[in-house]
Write an enzyme that holds these catalytic residues in place. Sequence first.
Site, PDB file in Angstrom:
ATOM      1  N   ASP A   1      10.761  21.025 -19.292  1.00  0.00           N
ATOM      2  CA  ASP A   1      10.128  20.679 -18.018  1.00  0.00           C
ATOM      3  C   ASP A   1       8.896  21.554 -17.840  1.00  0.00           C
ATOM      4  O   ASP A   1       8.280  21.965 -18.825  1.00  0.00           O
ATOM      5  CB  ASP A   1      11.137  20.843 -16.875  1.00  0.00           C
ATOM      6  CG  ASP A   1      10.935  19.821 -15.766  1.00  0.00           C
ATOM      7  OD1 ASP A   1       9.916  19.940 -15.048  1.00  0.00           O
ATOM      8  OD2 ASP A   1      11.765  18.917 -15.627  1.00  0.00           O
TER       9      ASP A   1
ATOM     10  N   HIS B   1       8.781  21.763 -10.429  1.00  0.00           N
ATOM     11  CA  HIS B   1       9.662  20.679 -10.854  1.00  0.00           C
ATOM     12  C   HIS B   1      10.804  21.190 -11.726  1.00  0.00           C
ATOM     13  O   HIS B   1      11.980  20.860 -11.514  1.00  0.00           O
ATOM     14  CB  HIS B   1       8.834  19.632 -11.596  1.00  0.00           C
ATOM     15  CG  HIS B   1       9.547  18.349 -11.862  1.00  0.00           C
ATOM     16  ND1 HIS B   1      10.174  18.080 -13.048  1.00  0.00           N
ATOM     17  CD2 HIS B   1       9.699  17.232 -11.101  1.00  0.00           C
ATOM     18  CE1 HIS B   1      10.696  16.865 -13.012  1.00  0.00           C
ATOM     19  NE2 HIS B   1      10.421  16.332 -11.833  1.00  0.00           N
TER      20      HIS B   1
ATOM     21  N   SER C   1      14.082  11.885 -11.915  1.00  0.00           N
ATOM     22  CA  SER C   1      13.997  13.266 -12.404  1.00  0.00           C
ATOM     23  C   SER C   1      15.110  14.125 -11.830  1.00  0.00           C
ATOM     24  O   SER C   1      15.556  15.084 -12.461  1.00  0.00           O
ATOM     25  CB  SER C   1      12.661  13.902 -12.001  1.00  0.00           C
ATOM     26  OG  SER C   1      11.597  13.443 -12.778  1.00  0.00           O
TER      27      SER C   1
END
Length: 575
Positions: free
Chosen positions: A183, A232, A485
């Site tokens: 990520d 994220h 996600s």
Amino acid sequence: MWSRSGKRGAGKAVGVLSVSFAMVLGTSTTATGAPGDAAAPQSPASAADEYIVAFDGAPETAAAAIAAAGGTVTDLTEQVGVALVTSTDGAFLDDVRARGGIRGAARNHSVGTARPGMPHRFAEERPVADRAGGSGSADRPLHGGPDAEPLADRQWNMQMIGATADAAHREATGKGVDVGIIDTGVDATHPDLAPNFDPQRSRNFTTDIPEVDGPCEFESCVDPADVDDNGHGTHVAGIVAADDNDFGVGGVAPDATLVNVRAGNDSGYFFLYETVKALVYAGDIRLDVVNMSFFTDPWLYNCASRDEYIEGDVTDEELAQQRLIRELVLGAVTYAHGRGVTLVGAAGNEHQDLAAPTRYDETSPDFPPDAARPRTVENTCLNVPSEAPEVVSVSAVGPSRTKADYSNYGLGDVEIAAPGGWLRDLVGTPAFQTPGNLVLSSYPLDVAIEQGLADPNGDPVDELSVEYCDENGVCGFYTYLQGTSIASPHVAGVAALIIEDQGRSGRDGRALDPAVVADVLAASAEDHACPAGGVEVYTDEGRTPDFNAVCEGTTDENGLYGEGIVDAAAAVQDR
């Protein structure tokens, strides 16, 4: 059970090459925070373009061909025959492709131009327009239980799948299982992640691009392997394995080990070489599970030929890039899977039926920014890595267990569903469009301040974020997001529980064949039938009819939920 051979686009096996990286480069470069066994890209000269070159045979032969074409090898992934190259020669691609032993070549990325207000790469996962929503807990009969974390009453997602102290965690907590987070990085200082973070094996394979990512935080433009300047990856990591430490939130597998395998830039782009490098590394260190909540930039769907274009234009150069992305990412996935890595990926947020004959794409190419040209392509054009045969692809549901309106779906493409959050869920109730319909997880405080989620003092600016502080004054920041996600790491966490529960113990921890993990995920998932009439309609939630989703299949397996909603408790129940 799902058939892995039923997914499109199998990758070919790639032999391991024996010549060392140092022999080709004549130097030794290491990934941030890494010992010398893991090479990382060197920072390219600003005047040079960056390319990825795939080759057969010996690396030194390929390096000679690359040099003759005017390129310089800056990094090498020998295991799958790929080199990262810089060149100032405008004819480099044509020249190197014509040389013997070269399988293909394409730009790794083209430098774009940042602009004030350029959207966050994952902007759709934070529904900013609805920030005026309510408290986030309207009419929710949630309870944490005596052993729950302080914010457990906000974690409907963990209660939905039984990832709680009084359910799945009676049998397994992920102890001894290594989970890689491919990520944007992991903030290892976050109080909920620090106890489970492995700094020794964590790596950053990216180099910041100032024109897009903004000013580099470090002189080399390569962040340390314990940093996330996007947020994220930290959110994803918290869902997988936030520690049960009587602080903040708890993860699906609260005792699993988190390994940062960073492939995403600060801006959230996942370029080809960095993605391949991360997947190969995950295989080399034999991680048990890897979560992949991204697609490989700049193409949402990668075609192999011009015949797959129904509408829209494409250049020969763009097709060459798409073909190379397919080949190399599929090959890297096969490499990691063959070394025992269970791979879990997000199905995407385009609310498309991936099993339909065609796909509409208004995203690609997404780099440089503003380069996108709408196109319609056949469904043989693949989203990678999520559509690789070895990857468990995950769709998203909201608190009501209904497929979220944004989530991609498709019989044979989506294999399991998981909580991803859905702001517009529970329409007709006080909970409609409240932050609590989303998924709460860890977030870097400095990023929250930069993105305007927190004020300069670190206090949340609205109901979409939460600060938790303990009696010692230690604080952690958390925010609500939605997306596939966010669904994917729930499945990765349950995979970790399965591996602890059924895996064999060895010198390096637990291990279990990825095919066995996938079978247990499927067999234990909670079946979810198609809606009455066979169509999930979202117009009541304020969506246009193109969001409506036709549900093909049976209660046992269908296009909206795959084998069903992941069930942590059932996955590790006594047998």
